[in-house]
Design a protein around this motif. Sequence first.
Motif, PDB file in Angstrom:
ATOM      1  N   PHE A 165       0.607  -1.106  -0.092  1.00 28.64           N
ATOM      2  CA  PHE A 165       0.116   0.053  -0.040  1.00 28.64           C
ATOM      3  C   PHE A 165       0.877   1.408  -0.121  1.00 28.64           C
ATOM      4  O   PHE A 165       1.953   1.365   0.625  1.00 28.64           O
ATOM      5  CB  PHE A 165      -0.757  -0.033   1.065  1.00 28.64           C
ATOM      6  N   PRO A 166       0.413   2.346  -0.809  1.00 30.70           N
ATOM      7  CA  PRO A 166       1.225   3.464  -0.791  1.00 30.70           C
ATOM      8  C   PRO A 166       1.469   4.122   0.425  1.00 30.70           C
ATOM      9  O   PRO A 166       0.672   3.940   1.503  1.00 30.70           O
ATOM     10  CB  PRO A 166       0.298   4.472  -1.400  1.00 30.70           C
ATOM     11  N   LYS A 167       2.555   4.447   0.877  1.00 31.17           N
ATOM     12  CA  LYS A 167       3.323   5.216   1.928  1.00 31.17           C
ATOM     13  C   LYS A 167       3.449   4.099   3.068  1.00 31.17           C
ATOM     14  O   LYS A 167       3.351   4.796   4.286  1.00 31.17           O
ATOM     15  CB  LYS A 167       2.385   6.493   2.458  1.00 31.17           C
ATOM     16  N   THR A 168       3.341   2.831   2.775  1.00 31.77           N
ATOM     17  CA  THR A 168       3.212   1.877   3.851  1.00 31.77           C
ATOM     18  C   THR A 168       4.535   0.747   3.647  1.00 31.77           C
ATOM     19  O   THR A 168       4.863   0.808   2.166  1.00 31.77           O
ATOM     20  CB  THR A 168       2.044   1.313   4.239  1.00 31.77           C
ATOM     21  N   GLN A 169       4.570  -0.079   4.578  1.00 32.86           N
ATOM     22  CA  GLN A 169       5.298  -1.395   4.489  1.00 32.86           C
ATOM     23  C   GLN A 169       4.428  -2.406   4.581  1.00 32.86           C
ATOM     24  O   GLN A 169       4.755  -3.487   5.063  1.00 32.86           O
ATOM     25  CB  GLN A 169       6.474  -1.522   5.242  1.00 32.86           C
ATOM     26  N   ILE A 170       3.243  -2.201   4.213  1.00 32.48           N
ATOM     27  CA  ILE A 170       2.159  -3.190   4.719  1.00 32.48           C
ATOM     28  C   ILE A 170       1.889  -3.923   3.236  1.00 32.48           C
ATOM     29  O   ILE A 170       1.601  -3.296   2.303  1.00 32.48           O
ATOM     30  CB  ILE A 170       0.622  -2.529   5.238  1.00 32.48           C
ATOM     31  N   PHE A 171       1.887  -5.405   3.076  1.00 34.04           N
ATOM     32  CA  PHE A 171       1.812  -6.070   1.995  1.00 34.04           C
ATOM     33  C   PHE A 171       0.578  -6.996   2.186  1.00 34.04           C
ATOM     34  O   PHE A 171       0.301  -7.635   3.138  1.00 34.04           O
ATOM     35  CB  PHE A 171       3.003  -7.127   1.984  1.00 34.04           C
ATOM     36  N   GLU A 172      -0.194  -7.070   0.958  1.00 38.80           N
ATOM     37  CA  GLU A 172      -1.426  -7.854   0.663  1.00 38.80           C
ATOM     38  C   GLU A 172      -1.237  -8.799  -0.267  1.00 38.80           C
ATOM     39  O   GLU A 172      -0.859  -8.471  -1.317  1.00 38.80           O
ATOM     40  CB  GLU A 172      -2.591  -6.928   0.342  1.00 38.80           C
ATOM     41  N   MET A 173      -1.039 -10.125   0.173  1.00 36.68           N
ATOM     42  CA  MET A 173      -0.819 -11.033  -0.630  1.00 36.68           C
ATOM     43  C   MET A 173      -1.947 -11.444  -1.608  1.00 36.68           C
ATOM     44  O   MET A 173      -3.022 -11.662  -0.867  1.00 36.68           O
ATOM     45  CB  MET A 173      -0.237 -12.280   0.225  1.00 36.68           C
ATOM     46  N   THR A 174      -1.765 -11.998  -2.478  1.00 38.86           N
ATOM     47  CA  THR A 174      -2.604 -12.508  -3.546  1.00 38.86           C
ATOM     48  C   THR A 174      -2.365 -13.776  -4.122  1.00 38.86           C
ATOM     49  O   THR A 174      -3.067 -14.371  -4.570  1.00 38.86           O
ATOM     50  CB  THR A 174      -3.055 -11.623  -4.694  1.00 38.86           C
ATOM     51  N   ASP A 175      -1.111 -14.130  -4.046  1.00 40.16           N
ATOM     52  CA  ASP A 175      -0.267 -15.364  -4.542  1.00 40.16           C
ATOM     53  C   ASP A 175       0.705 -15.845  -3.890  1.00 40.16           C
ATOM     54  O   ASP A 175       1.363 -15.035  -3.472  1.00 40.16           O
ATOM     55  CB  ASP A 175      -0.557 -15.434  -6.109  1.00 40.16           C
TER      56      ASP A 175
END
Length: 167
Positions: free
Chosen positions: A113-123
């Motif tokens: 996500f923009p301006k973060t180090q948060i990762f949303e996994m999709t695969d």
Amino acid sequence: MRDECHRLKRRLAATLAVVLVGLAVRADKNVSVGTGRAAVEHQEVDLRGRIVCLPEAMHGLYDTDLPANHEHVWGFKTTDGRFYTLLRTKLSEALFVDEQVRKKELILKGRVFPKTQIFEMTDMKSVRNGVVCDLYYYCDVCAIKTLSPGPCMCCQGPVKLVENPSR
């Protein structure tokens, strides 16, 4: 005179309905923008690395205070040393609950996500002996593949973790 009054009322009601629908559509767009649901330009990324407990990793690197009985906060450490906080979703659930998956070298696809180090996994894929493998859960009875651990969504029977070389 009475018919003309009726027509005027109908025309006024129709105009009011059109205006209200227009306002509702516009308000919906404004709410979407305000709550972050607007189309944000993002790029799918592939991250290669391992699942780590972020508090333990920060303790090891920076000598942060770490209680002996701490909660694990699972994150991802890439091969170049960057850390990402994992967003817990239906697709990423295996990273949080399956120790077998956490022990593997992984390639995670998703978005940061923009301006973060948060990762949303999709695969997710694994790397075994230098070979990239598809990593998924499989129900032998229903022949269903999924990224989510737990009972089969069809028969509610057990699923097994499968790791096959990618084609």
